[in-house]
Design an enzyme around this catalytic site. Structure first.
Site, PDB file in Angstrom:
ATOM      1  CE1 TYR A  92      -3.353  -2.706  -0.278  1.00 56.99           C
ATOM      2  CE2 TYR A  92      -2.766  -3.360   1.961  1.00 56.99           C
ATOM      3  CZ  TYR A  92      -3.449  -3.600   0.775  1.00 56.99           C
ATOM      4  OH  TYR A  92      -4.216  -4.733   0.642  1.00 56.99           O
ATOM      5  NE  ARG A 152      -5.251 -16.175   5.331  1.00 55.83           N
ATOM      6  CZ  ARG A 152      -4.303 -15.294   5.038  1.00 55.83           C
ATOM      7  NH1 ARG A 152      -3.347 -15.053   5.937  1.00 55.83           N
ATOM      8  NH2 ARG A 152      -4.295 -14.655   3.884  1.00 55.83           N
TER       9      ARG A 152
END
Length: 430
Positions: A251, A398
């Site tokens: 990013y 996760r």
């Protein structure tokens, strides 16, 4: 865009009148968004009532406090104390309209607080509309976003957990296709002609699924730095215990850091000092506009994971150096990930595959707390990372999606008696 910090409270949604006056070819949903308040019945004070937890879920409550695993010892940095050393890593849920958090975020993030996570970091939250990865991202570019964010923060606090938010700008990976329920986001909600990056042109397109970015001007860079500061003000108003500056995963800040994505020849490109300039200016702006007694986190990718290729890239040696500079600029905790900056990356995924990066930084940058992340799958593995002094804290993403009770499960695995939410106490005896 916000022109100065003094105007932070004056930021308003663009009116329909303003939008219709804009040339259709120049209109971009990355900068101009209209929305209106939904007419609902007045809320009642009782709807915000919470059962007070006697002890934060996930806290060690065993009688023998002489041999408590590090994973379940409290951790304090500045005024922030968390009950254990388990962090929920930021995870994009792509479940928003125009940046607003919803009931989904309350249920999603709130579940981790109920189940004993010490610190919960909300997903990458855009500091300006065109800084979103997709139209479905959370945002913090307007004061209007604060109430929905604060609602989540208040609930997390009511359970005894702590909360932070990741301040982000997607850079060249912005305006990406929404991953699910894409029909809810028409083409008019994308901003394909206003995706920005340190360097622009077809050679800087992440892949064929992303759009070609344009190069930011120096005045635009200066303005973006200010937007991070204004976002920090809003995070504080929402009650956040910390903020995390997102400098990882390809990013905008990572785009500036890496020579793969930064070919500038001005003060923001070339040498490592120049490529790190934007990141350090953002950190200082955030530090100046977030309560001094609260810590600031920085998320980094320690490597572009393209060592097999010839030519310069981003790697651990440079990461160690910017970690030192970041500490001097006001960062208290560094959260060490990897990759995401190029589609040519080769990542060897395995349990704890990024821990060695965290270990390197912890050894070479004393006084900077370090978070290890990357396939942290259970209590014994997490405890080993801390015991071997590879990191000060561990984060899982996760793992929490698969098992929202990740922290409580880790306690069982390590034989630690921890507190449960009062309403969930019966689970202890199963």
């Amino acid at each position: 865009m916000v022109s100065s910090l003094s105007t932070a409270n004056d930021v308003k949604p663009v009116s329909l009148k303003d939008v219709t006056a804009i040339d259709a070819e120049k209109l971009t949903h990355g900068s101009d968004i209209t929305y209106k308040k939904h007419n609902t019945n007045a809320s009642y004070e009782q709807e915000s009532f919470y059962i007070r937890q006697p002890v934060a879920p996930g806290s060690n409550i065993g009688k023998d406090n002489t041999n408590v695993p590090l994973l379940f010892q409290p951790f304090t940095i500045k005024d922030l104390t968390i009950a254990n050393r388990i962090i929920v890593a930021p995870m994009c849920m792509f479940s928003c309209k125009d940046g607003f958090m919803t009931d989904f975020h309350l249920a999603h993030l709130g579940s981790f607080a109920i189940s004993g996570a010490g610190l919960i970091l909300a997903e990458a939250t855009a500091v300006e509309p065109r800084g979103r990865i997709s139209p479905a991202d959370t945002g913090i570019w307007s004061d209007d976003h604060i109430p929905a964010i604060k609602r989540v923060v208040d609930f997390v606090h009511s359970q005894g957990s702590k909360m932070g938010i990741q301040l982000a700008h997607a850079g060249r990976k912005a305006s990406a296709r929404v991953f699910y329920d894409s029909d809810a986001y028409p083409e008019s909600e994308y901003w394909k002609h206003d995706v920005v990056a340190p360097s622009g042109g077809p050679e800087f397109q992440w892949d064929e699924k992303h759009v070609v970015p344009r190069e930011l001007s120096v005045p635009e860079i200066k303005e973006l730095v200010k937007t991070f500061g204004v976002a920090a003000v809003r995070a504080a108003k929402a009650g956040m215990d910390t903020v995390e500056v997102h400098g990882a995963h390809g990013y905008l800040i990572h785009n500036f850091l890496s020579p793969i994505t930064n070919h500038r020849t001005d003060d923001y490109g070339g040498s490592l000092e120049n490529r790190a300039r934007f990141m350090l200016e953002v950190i200082k702006e955030v530090r100046d506009n977030f309560p001094a007694e609260k810590p600031i986190f920085l998320r980094v990718s320690a490597s572009d994971c393209v060592e097999y290729l010839d030519g310069p890239s981003w790697e651990i040696e440079q990461t160690v150096q910017i970690a030192k500079w970041a500490k001097e600029a006001g960062v208290d905790v560094i959260h060490v990930s990897s990759g995401g900056n190029t589609s040519q990356q080769k990542v060897a995924y395995s349990p704890g595959y990024q821990v060695h990066y965290a270990e390197r930084i912890r050894k070479e940058v004393p006084g900077l707390a370090v978070v290890a992340v990357g396939s942290i799958t259970g209590g014994k593995q997490a405890q080993e990372v801390l015991e071997l002094e590879k990191a000060d804290l561990v984060a899982a993403g996760r793992g929490f999606l698969k098992h929202p009770s990740f922290a409580l499960d880790a306690a069982r695995e390590l034989g630690v008696e921890v507190s449960y939410a009062a309403q969930y106490t019966a689970v202890k005896y199963m």
